[in-house]
Design a protein around this motif. Structure first.
Motif, PDB file in Angstrom:
ATOM      1  N   PHE A   1       0.824  -1.204   0.000  1.00 42.88           N
ATOM      2  CA  PHE A   1       0.000   0.000   0.000  1.00 42.88           C
ATOM      3  C   PHE A   1       0.863   1.261   0.000  1.00 42.88           C
ATOM      4  CE2 PHE A   1      -3.473  -2.691   1.969  1.00 42.88           C
ATOM      5  CZ  PHE A   1      -4.300  -2.635   0.863  1.00 42.88           C
ATOM      6  N   GLU A   2       1.917   1.269   0.812  1.00 42.63           N
ATOM      7  CA  GLU A   2       2.813   2.430   0.850  1.00 42.63           C
ATOM      8  C   GLU A   2       3.518   2.626  -0.493  1.00 42.63           C
ATOM      9  OE1 GLU A   2       4.003   2.440   5.587  1.00 42.63           O
ATOM     10  OE2 GLU A   2       5.020   1.028   4.256  1.00 42.63           O
ATOM     11  N   CYS A   3       3.914   1.525  -1.123  1.00 41.17           N
ATOM     12  CA  CYS A   3       4.541   1.621  -2.448  1.00 41.17           C
ATOM     13  C   CYS A   3       3.559   2.165  -3.477  1.00 41.17           C
ATOM     14  CB  CYS A   3       5.047   0.255  -2.899  1.00 41.17           C
ATOM     15  SG  CYS A   3       6.470  -0.342  -1.999  1.00 41.17           S
ATOM     16  N   LEU A   4       2.334   1.691  -3.417  1.00 47.24           N
ATOM     17  CA  LEU A   4       1.302   2.152  -4.340  1.00 47.24           C
ATOM     18  C   LEU A   4       1.135   3.666  -4.241  1.00 47.24           C
ATOM     19  CD1 LEU A   4      -1.049   1.711  -6.332  1.00 47.24           C
ATOM     20  CD2 LEU A   4      -2.470   1.106  -4.367  1.00 47.24           C
ATOM     21  N   VAL A   5       1.061   4.179  -3.032  1.00 41.25           N
ATOM     22  CA  VAL A   5       0.923   5.622  -2.829  1.00 41.25           C
ATOM     23  C   VAL A   5       2.123   6.357  -3.428  1.00 41.25           C
ATOM     24  CG1 VAL A   5       0.893   7.439  -1.063  1.00 41.25           C
ATOM     25  CG2 VAL A   5      -0.583   5.434  -0.816  1.00 41.25           C
ATOM     26  N   GLU A   6       3.331   5.856  -3.182  1.00 44.57           N
ATOM     27  CA  GLU A   6       4.546   6.494  -3.706  1.00 44.57           C
ATOM     28  C   GLU A   6       4.572   6.458  -5.236  1.00 44.57           C
ATOM     29  OE1 GLU A   6       6.944   8.175  -1.971  1.00 44.57           O
ATOM     30  OE2 GLU A   6       5.631   7.883  -0.247  1.00 44.57           O
ATOM     31  N   ILE A   7       4.205   5.340  -5.817  1.00 44.33           N
ATOM     32  CA  ILE A   7       4.209   5.206  -7.280  1.00 44.33           C
ATOM     33  C   ILE A   7       3.236   6.194  -7.906  1.00 44.33           C
ATOM     34  CG2 ILE A   7       3.542   3.660  -9.176  1.00 44.33           C
ATOM     35  CD1 ILE A   7       4.736   1.345  -7.415  1.00 44.33           C
ATOM     36  N   LYS A   8       2.074   6.330  -7.320  1.00 44.57           N
ATOM     37  CA  LYS A   8       1.058   7.220  -7.887  1.00 44.57           C
ATOM     38  C   LYS A   8       1.434   8.695  -7.762  1.00 44.57           C
ATOM     39  CE  LYS A   8      -1.602   4.145  -9.520  1.00 44.57           C
ATOM     40  NZ  LYS A   8      -1.816   4.048 -10.965  1.00 44.57           N
ATOM     41  N   LYS A   9       2.391   9.030  -6.902  1.00 50.24           N
ATOM     42  CA  LYS A   9       2.839  10.423  -6.755  1.00 50.24           C
ATOM     43  C   LYS A   9       3.780  10.869  -7.868  1.00 50.24           C
ATOM     44  CE  LYS A   9       2.816  10.736  -1.702  1.00 50.24           C
ATOM     45  NZ  LYS A   9       3.699  10.855  -0.520  1.00 50.24           N
ATOM     46  N   VAL A  10       4.419   9.918  -8.550  1.00 51.00           N
ATOM     47  CA  VAL A  10       5.438  10.244  -9.557  1.00 51.00           C
ATOM     48  C   VAL A  10       4.777  10.291 -10.937  1.00 51.00           C
ATOM     49  CG1 VAL A  10       7.622   9.532 -10.603  1.00 51.00           C
ATOM     50  CG2 VAL A  10       7.218   9.133  -8.155  1.00 51.00           C
ATOM     51  N   PRO A  11       4.736  11.472 -11.562  1.00 48.34           N
ATOM     52  CA  PRO A  11       4.057  11.586 -12.856  1.00 48.34           C
ATOM     53  C   PRO A  11       4.546  10.579 -13.904  1.00 48.34           C
ATOM     54  CG  PRO A  11       4.550  13.759 -11.996  1.00 48.34           C
ATOM     55  CD  PRO A  11       5.224  12.769 -11.075  1.00 48.34           C
ATOM     56  N   ALA A  12       5.831  10.318 -13.956  1.00 47.72           N
ATOM     57  CA  ALA A  12       6.380   9.405 -14.968  1.00 47.72           C
ATOM     58  C   ALA A  12       5.959   7.958 -14.729  1.00 47.72           C
ATOM     59  CB  ALA A  12       7.904   9.505 -14.985  1.00 47.72           C
ATOM     60  N   TRP A  13       5.477   7.651 -13.537  1.00 47.09           N
ATOM     61  CA  TRP A  13       5.101   6.279 -13.196  1.00 47.09           C
ATOM     62  C   TRP A  13       3.600   6.044 -13.242  1.00 47.09           C
ATOM     63  CZ3 TRP A  13       8.370   5.563  -8.102  1.00 47.09           C
ATOM     64  CH2 TRP A  13       9.729   5.619  -8.415  1.00 47.09           C
ATOM     65  N   GLN A  14       2.819   7.063 -13.480  1.00 46.61           N
ATOM     66  CA  GLN A  14       1.372   6.932 -13.349  1.00 46.61           C
ATOM     67  C   GLN A  14       0.723   6.044 -14.410  1.00 46.61           C
ATOM     68  OE1 GLN A  14      -0.186  10.889 -12.841  1.00 46.61           O
ATOM     69  NE2 GLN A  14       0.722  11.068 -10.811  1.00 46.61           N
ATOM     70  N   GLN A  15       1.410   5.786 -15.510  1.00 50.45           N
ATOM     71  CA  GLN A  15       0.843   4.913 -16.544  1.00 50.45           C
ATOM     72  C   GLN A  15       1.131   3.440 -16.284  1.00 50.45           C
ATOM     73  OE1 GLN A  15      -1.259   6.058 -18.889  1.00 50.45           O
ATOM     74  NE2 GLN A  15      -1.008   7.972 -17.767  1.00 50.45           N
ATOM     75  N   ILE A  16       1.967   3.150 -15.299  1.00 49.60           N
ATOM     76  CA  ILE A  16       2.303   1.763 -14.972  1.00 49.60           C
ATOM     77  C   ILE A  16       1.094   1.105 -14.318  1.00 49.60           C
ATOM     78  CG2 ILE A  16       3.795   0.278 -13.575  1.00 49.60           C
ATOM     79  CD1 ILE A  16       5.936   2.521 -13.771  1.00 49.60           C
TER      80      ILE A  16
ATOM     81  N   ALA B   1      -7.190  -0.740  -1.688  1.00 47.07           N
ATOM     82  CA  ALA B   1      -6.294  -0.853  -2.841  1.00 47.07           C
ATOM     83  C   ALA B   1      -6.820  -0.042  -4.022  1.00 47.07           C
ATOM     84  CB  ALA B   1      -6.114  -2.317  -3.237  1.00 47.07           C
ATOM     85  N   TYR B   2      -8.090  -0.185  -4.318  1.00 49.55           N
ATOM     86  CA  TYR B   2      -8.671   0.558  -5.442  1.00 49.55           C
ATOM     87  C   TYR B   2      -8.743   2.054  -5.146  1.00 49.55           C
ATOM     88  CZ  TYR B   2      -9.681  -3.793  -7.840  1.00 49.55           C
ATOM     89  OH  TYR B   2      -9.555  -4.998  -8.491  1.00 49.55           O
ATOM     90  N   ASP B   3      -9.056   2.408  -3.921  1.00 51.66           N
ATOM     91  CA  ASP B   3      -9.106   3.823  -3.547  1.00 51.66           C
ATOM     92  C   ASP B   3      -7.744   4.494  -3.708  1.00 51.66           C
ATOM     93  OD1 ASP B   3     -11.801   3.598  -2.965  1.00 51.66           O
ATOM     94  OD2 ASP B   3     -11.510   3.507  -0.778  1.00 51.66           O
ATOM     95  N   LEU B   4      -6.680   3.749  -3.476  1.00 51.73           N
ATOM     96  CA  LEU B   4      -5.326   4.293  -3.602  1.00 51.73           C
ATOM     97  C   LEU B   4      -4.806   4.283  -5.041  1.00 51.73           C
ATOM     98  CD1 LEU B   4      -3.719   2.729  -0.399  1.00 51.73           C
ATOM     99  CD2 LEU B   4      -4.323   5.138  -0.777  1.00 51.73           C
TER     100      LEU B   4
END
Length: 146
Positions: free
Chosen positions: A71-86, A103-106
């Motif tokens: 969950f913490e990784c998911l939040v971090e990944i979604k913060k990085v614009p270059a990673w948002q399409q992953i 999980a879906y909310d995040l």
């Protein structure tokens, strides 16, 4: 052409070595051209992604890991614009509705309950590699049985 052949680079963050080996075996049986990068905790995942020349198309996150949880990784990944399409697939043994909703909310693309059989796991991974998340979400096989 099946979408499974289009996925070339997958990351798995999984601290259980047996689960990681099963994951890699299943992916390679489906498509031996897919590069699977396995790390055993969330901190290593984020560091690997920061240093990557070629980002993955898909990241599979075990929820319970040392360092940083899925969950913490998911939040971090979604913060990085270059990673948002992953595409992000959460992996867990839990089918608790609150965890699935979190999980879906995040921002997870899919929440997948780890199956007990190799064949079942391989079938679900096949659908993931085809980006067939809606079919998986709609089936109780994925743990999305709210």
């Amino acid at each position: 052409m099946q979408a499974a052949t289009q996925v070339k680079n997958v990351y798995l963050a999984e601290d259980d070595t047996d689960d990681a080996e099963i994951f890699v075996e299943a992916i390679l049986e489906l498509n031996d051209c897919v590069k699977v990068n396995v790390v055993d905790n969330g901190l290593k995942l984020l560091a690997t992604m920061e240093q990557a020349e070629n980002l993955p198309e898909m990241v599979f996150l075990d929820i319970n890991m040392p360092g940083k949880t899925g969950f913490e990784c998911l939040v971090e990944i979604k913060k990085v614009p270059a990673w948002q399409q992953i595409k992000i697939v959460m992996l867990s043994t839990s089918s608790h509705p609150a965890q699935i909703n979190s999980a879906y909310d995040l921002g997870a693309d899919l929440y997948m309950v780890k199956p007990v059989s190799f064949k079942s796991f391989k079938n679900r991974l096949h659908q993931c590699l085809q980006f067939d998340f809606e079919s998986l979400k709609d089936s109780s096989i994925a743990g999305y049985n709210l």
